[in-house]
Design a protein around this motif. Structure first.
Motif, PDB file in Angstrom:
ATOM      1  N   MET A  54      43.818  39.735  45.449  1.00 58.25           N
ATOM      2  CA  MET A  54      43.974  38.279  45.453  1.00 58.25           C
ATOM      3  C   MET A  54      43.227  37.638  44.276  1.00 58.25           C
ATOM      4  O   MET A  54      43.795  36.871  43.514  1.00 58.25           O
ATOM      5  N   ALA A  55      41.940  38.002  44.121  1.00 56.38           N
ATOM      6  CA  ALA A  55      41.147  37.380  43.052  1.00 56.38           C
ATOM      7  C   ALA A  55      41.678  37.792  41.675  1.00 56.38           C
ATOM      8  O   ALA A  55      41.796  36.955  40.767  1.00 56.38           O
ATOM      9  N   HIS A  82      44.697  45.526  35.732  1.00 56.02           N
ATOM     10  CA  HIS A  82      44.667  46.973  35.959  1.00 56.02           C
ATOM     11  C   HIS A  82      44.457  47.189  37.442  1.00 56.02           C
ATOM     12  O   HIS A  82      43.384  46.876  37.977  1.00 56.02           O
ATOM     13  N   GLU A  83      45.462  47.684  38.114  1.00 58.62           N
ATOM     14  CA  GLU A  83      45.417  47.865  39.580  1.00 58.62           C
ATOM     15  C   GLU A  83      45.336  49.357  39.889  1.00 58.62           C
ATOM     16  O   GLU A  83      46.258  50.108  39.594  1.00 58.62           O
ATOM     17  N   LYS A  84      44.229  49.743  40.493  1.00 61.32           N
ATOM     18  CA  LYS A  84      44.008  51.156  40.800  1.00 61.32           C
ATOM     19  C   LYS A  84      45.016  51.706  41.812  1.00 61.32           C
ATOM     20  O   LYS A  84      45.376  52.884  41.791  1.00 61.32           O
ATOM     21  N   GLY A 132      46.413  44.291  47.021  1.00 60.05           N
ATOM     22  CA  GLY A 132      45.160  44.682  47.685  1.00 60.05           C
ATOM     23  C   GLY A 132      45.201  44.469  49.184  1.00 60.05           C
ATOM     24  O   GLY A 132      46.217  44.730  49.847  1.00 60.05           O
ATOM     25  N   SER A 133      44.101  43.965  49.719  1.00 59.35           N
ATOM     26  CA  SER A 133      44.057  43.675  51.157  1.00 59.35           C
ATOM     27  C   SER A 133      44.837  42.401  51.479  1.00 59.35           C
ATOM     28  O   SER A 133      45.252  42.202  52.616  1.00 59.35           O
ATOM     29  N   VAL A 168      46.043  33.554  56.010  1.00 60.78           N
ATOM     30  CA  VAL A 168      45.639  32.165  56.250  1.00 60.78           C
ATOM     31  C   VAL A 168      44.515  31.860  55.255  1.00 60.78           C
ATOM     32  O   VAL A 168      43.454  32.485  55.302  1.00 60.78           O
ATOM     33  N   SER A 202      42.675  51.931  36.112  1.00 58.90           N
ATOM     34  CA  SER A 202      41.488  51.080  36.098  1.00 58.90           C
ATOM     35  C   SER A 202      41.181  50.709  34.660  1.00 58.90           C
ATOM     36  O   SER A 202      41.521  51.461  33.749  1.00 58.90           O
ATOM     37  N   ASN A 256      42.690  47.653  52.356  1.00 54.41           N
ATOM     38  CA  ASN A 256      43.368  48.552  51.417  1.00 54.41           C
ATOM     39  C   ASN A 256      42.447  49.751  51.133  1.00 54.41           C
ATOM     40  O   ASN A 256      41.221  49.619  51.222  1.00 54.41           O
ATOM     41  N   ASP A 307      33.892  49.930  42.982  1.00 52.32           N
ATOM     42  CA  ASP A 307      33.880  50.188  41.531  1.00 52.32           C
ATOM     43  C   ASP A 307      33.321  48.995  40.752  1.00 52.32           C
ATOM     44  O   ASP A 307      32.585  49.166  39.772  1.00 52.32           O
ATOM     45  N   ALA A 338      35.872  39.596  46.867  1.00 51.54           N
ATOM     46  CA  ALA A 338      34.823  40.252  47.652  1.00 51.54           C
ATOM     47  C   ALA A 338      33.787  40.950  46.777  1.00 51.54           C
ATOM     48  O   ALA A 338      32.677  41.236  47.241  1.00 51.54           O
ATOM     49  N   SER A 366      36.751  32.273  54.939  1.00 52.30           N
ATOM     50  CA  SER A 366      37.977  32.870  54.396  1.00 52.30           C
ATOM     51  C   SER A 366      37.721  33.620  53.089  1.00 52.30           C
ATOM     52  O   SER A 366      37.356  33.026  52.074  1.00 52.30           O
ATOM     53  N   LEU A 395      40.083  35.027  51.389  1.00 50.15           N
ATOM     54  CA  LEU A 395      41.177  34.661  50.476  1.00 50.15           C
ATOM     55  C   LEU A 395      40.850  33.364  49.744  1.00 50.15           C
ATOM     56  O   LEU A 395      41.181  33.215  48.566  1.00 50.15           O
TER      57      LEU A 395
HETATM   58  C1  LIG Z   1      44.375  42.818  58.300  1.00 50.10           C
HETATM   59  C2  LIG Z   1      43.694  41.793  57.448  1.00 50.10           C
HETATM   60  C3  LIG Z   1      43.815  40.448  57.768  1.00 50.10           C
HETATM   61  C4  LIG Z   1      43.170  39.481  56.976  1.00 50.10           C
HETATM   62  N1  LIG Z   1      43.408  38.175  57.237  1.00 50.10           N
HETATM   63  C5  LIG Z   1      42.848  37.236  56.447  1.00 50.10           C
HETATM   64  C6  LIG Z   1      43.152  35.865  56.618  1.00 50.10           C
HETATM   65  O1  LIG Z   1      44.020  35.478  57.406  1.00 50.10           O
HETATM   66  N2  LIG Z   1      42.489  34.957  55.847  1.00 50.10           N
HETATM   67  C7  LIG Z   1      41.579  35.337  54.906  1.00 50.10           C
HETATM   68  O2  LIG Z   1      41.000  34.479  54.239  1.00 50.10           O
HETATM   69  N3  LIG Z   1      41.325  36.632  54.672  1.00 50.10           N
HETATM   70  C8  LIG Z   1      41.950  37.591  55.404  1.00 50.10           C
HETATM   71  N4  LIG Z   1      41.721  38.906  55.146  1.00 50.10           N
HETATM   72  C9  LIG Z   1      40.762  39.254  54.076  1.00 50.10           C
HETATM   73  C10 LIG Z   1      41.404  39.133  52.691  1.00 50.10           C
HETATM   74  O3  LIG Z   1      42.520  39.967  52.599  1.00 50.10           O
HETATM   75  C11 LIG Z   1      40.365  39.472  51.626  1.00 50.10           C
HETATM   76  O4  LIG Z   1      39.234  38.623  51.790  1.00 50.10           O
HETATM   77  C12 LIG Z   1      40.896  39.286  50.207  1.00 50.10           C
HETATM   78  O5  LIG Z   1      42.057  40.065  50.008  1.00 50.10           O
HETATM   79  C13 LIG Z   1      39.830  39.636  49.196  1.00 50.10           C
HETATM   80  O6  LIG Z   1      40.360  39.484  47.903  1.00 50.10           O
HETATM   81  P1  LIG Z   1      39.906  40.450  46.731  1.00 50.10           P
HETATM   82  O7  LIG Z   1      40.675  40.085  45.550  1.00 50.10           O
HETATM   83  O8  LIG Z   1      38.434  40.458  46.641  1.00 50.10           O
HETATM   84  O9  LIG Z   1      40.316  41.895  47.258  1.00 50.10           O
HETATM   85  P2  LIG Z   1      41.790  42.526  47.429  1.00 50.10           P
HETATM   86  O10 LIG Z   1      42.767  41.474  47.717  1.00 50.10           O
HETATM   87  O11 LIG Z   1      41.665  43.640  48.410  1.00 50.10           O
HETATM   88  O12 LIG Z   1      42.090  43.139  45.991  1.00 50.10           O
HETATM   89  C14 LIG Z   1      41.266  44.111  45.423  1.00 50.10           C
HETATM   90  C15 LIG Z   1      42.129  44.976  44.531  1.00 50.10           C
HETATM   91  O13 LIG Z   1      41.320  45.747  43.653  1.00 50.10           O
HETATM   92  C16 LIG Z   1      41.943  47.026  43.513  1.00 50.10           C
HETATM   93  N5  LIG Z   1      40.928  47.953  42.984  1.00 50.10           N
HETATM   94  C17 LIG Z   1      39.862  48.490  43.610  1.00 50.10           C
HETATM   95  N6  LIG Z   1      39.142  49.235  42.727  1.00 50.10           N
HETATM   96  C18 LIG Z   1      39.751  49.134  41.524  1.00 50.10           C
HETATM   97  C19 LIG Z   1      39.485  49.651  40.220  1.00 50.10           C
HETATM   98  N7  LIG Z   1      38.420  50.410  39.965  1.00 50.10           N
HETATM   99  N8  LIG Z   1      40.345  49.349  39.217  1.00 50.10           N
HETATM  100  C20 LIG Z   1      41.452  48.588  39.435  1.00 50.10           C
HETATM  101  N9  LIG Z   1      41.763  48.074  40.646  1.00 50.10           N
HETATM  102  C21 LIG Z   1      40.904  48.332  41.682  1.00 50.10           C
HETATM  103  C22 LIG Z   1      42.442  47.331  44.906  1.00 50.10           C
HETATM  104  O14 LIG Z   1      43.431  48.333  44.894  1.00 50.10           O
HETATM  105  C23 LIG Z   1      42.986  45.963  45.327  1.00 50.10           C
HETATM  106  O15 LIG Z   1      44.339  45.798  44.949  1.00 50.10           O
HETATM  107  C24 LIG Z   1      42.377  39.882  55.881  1.00 50.10           C
HETATM  108  C25 LIG Z   1      42.298  41.232  55.531  1.00 50.10           C
HETATM  109  C26 LIG Z   1      42.956  42.177  56.300  1.00 50.10           C
HETATM  110  C27 LIG Z   1      42.899  43.625  55.896  1.00 50.10           C
END
Ligand SMILES: Cc1cc2nc3c(=O)[nH]c(=O)nc-3n(C[C@H](O)[C@H](O)[C@H](O)COP(=O)(O)OP(=O)(O)OC[C@H]3O[C@@H](n4cnc5c(N)ncnc54)[C@H](O)[C@@H]3O)c2cc1C
Length: 344
Positions: free
Chosen positions: A1-2, A20-22, A28-29, A36, A115, A149, A155, A312, A324, A326
């Motif tokens: 997401m971020a 760059h998506e690992k 991702g998650s 939401v 990566s 995920n 990392d 995160a 949240s 997200l």
């Molecule tokens: C079942 C479930 C329900 C949820 N419901 C909600 C909700 O309703 N509302 C809410 O606010 N949040 C919810 N969340 C949480 C939300 O999904 C996360 O807070 C959010 O996705 C975090 O964003 P992010 O970008 O930090 O991580 P992510 O969205 O997980 O993205 C991280 C990405 O980094 C990639 N990655 C990891 N290491 C490397 C690397 N070395 N090089 C390249 N890529 C890499 C991963 O593959 C992934 O694609 C839920 C999560 C789950 C699993």
């Protein structure tokens, strides 16, 4: 997401970002989530619910979220509901696949299975996927089942620390859900979540009612307390009244019926309370870590010039509670792109 939000914003600002998506798929998650994207309606509630979080970062998320959501809609991301269904919060529910597709299209250049060697913005999604880091910071010597995920293994955190980054508060905290104490698939992350601890009598394996005080609406406090019990397990013991309660669109009885670890109260390893009808053995599933890299209001990694973090990976926003993920990823993903481009 971020990462996708950062890249989409950077593209909009005229840059040519590369994500760059690992993993083997984008999103991702987020793409597994209920999607939401929300904030507390009242600022004071945010502070009260996440009292140990960095107030300046919380302010940025709280003030920036409505614009962030409007931006997602302007890109064409499909909204499924314009309310969160929780009177304490405001926000929107998006279709996670549609949101992923919209962001990937706007970001432009998303490369799967790789990566970056010299990333500008860290957005790897936390360290819940790394058993060593989880055992070090969250559950000393133990592991927790993953409800996220499979690629977010810290990392970003490692890279930032190698370069001298500072850590946020709350490295021992996480967001998760108590799940049936058995293996589960990605499709079961949401339906199998046993989100009715507040209606149950909650015991550990020794038969002790370990949770003191009132369980919060998110139940994240109960999930974290469960992680600290022997074997990181708990028993939810329910009577007829509890089984009739409504959790979102389902009855507690319907959620219990999906849990393979439900037993007759007579089979509990301790004396069941009077009126007990069924018991479910639960264990925490970790969705994402709460602590991580310390950033400032501009998504700059504290202690490392020219490095940014969001999502995160950037810790300390919801410390002491739950907010949240997200929302934080959206707001700070966009800010990371804006700050990075001003510098370049
Ligand atoms: C079942 C479930 C329900 C949820 N419901 C909600 C909700 O309703 N509302 C809410 O606010 N949040 C919810 N969340 C949480 C939300 O999904 C996360 O807070 C959010 O996705 C975090 O964003 P992010 O970008 O930090 O991580 P992510 O969205 O997980 O993205 C991280 C990405 O980094 C990639 N990655 C990891 N290491 C490397 C690397 N070395 N090089 C390249 N890529 C890499 C991963 O593959 C992934 O694609 C839920 C999560 C789950 C699993």
């Amino acid at each position: 997401m971020a990462g996708l939000c950062a890249a989409a914003r950077a593209r909009e600002l005229g840059a040519a970002p590369v994500v760059h998506e690992k993993g083997t798929r984008p999103g991702g998650s987020m793409v597994l989530s209920s999607c939401v994207i929300w904030r507390f309606r009242q600022w004071d509630d945010f502070r009260a619910e996440c009292p140990a979080g960095d107030e300046r970062l919380q302010r940025v998320v709280w003030e920036g979220l409505d614009d962030g959501i409007a931006w997602l809609e302007s890109l064409g991301a499909p909204v499924v509901a314009h309310e969160t269904g929780n009177p304490r919060t405001v926000g929107k529910r998006f279709d996670p696949r549609g949101l992923t597709e919209t962001l990937v299209r706007t970001a432009g250049d998303v490369r799967l299975g790789e990566s970056a060697r010299e990333p500008a913005i860290l957005a790897t999604g936390g360290f819940q996927g790394d058993e060593v880091l989880v055992a070090e910071h969250i559950r000393p010597g133990g592991r927790l089942r993953l409800r996220a995920n499979p690629w977010s293994g810290g990392d970003g955190l490692r890279l930032a620390l190698e370069r001298g980054a500072a850590l946020s508060a709350g490295l021992d905290e996480f967001y998760g859900r108590n799940m049936p104490d058995a293996d589960f698939s990605e499709e079961e992350f949401v339906p199998l979540a046993q989100l009715y601890g507040r209606y149950a009598r909650v015991y550990n394996e020794r038969g002790e009612e370990f949770f003191e005080g009132e369980i919060s609406w998110s139940e994240n406090d109960l999930v974290q307390a469960t992680a600290r019990q022997p074997g990181a397990r708990a028993w939810y013991v329910l009577d007829d009244r509890a089984l009739e309660q409504q959790v979102r669109d389902r009855k507690v009885a319907d959620i219990v019926a999906l849990a393979s670890t439900r037993v007759d109260p007579a089979a509990l390893p301790f004396a069941a309370p009077l009126g007990a009808r069924v018991a479910v053995r639960v264990a925490p599933g970790i969705t994402h870590t709460t602590g991580g890299i310390r950033i400032d209001e501009h998504a700059r990694v504290v202690g490392v010039d020219g490095l940014f973090a969001a999502g995160a990976d950037a810790g300390g926003i919801s410390t002491g509670g739950y907010a949240s993920g997200l929302a934080a990823a959206l707001v700070f993903g966009r800010i990371a792109a804006e700050t990075a481009l001003n510098r370049l």
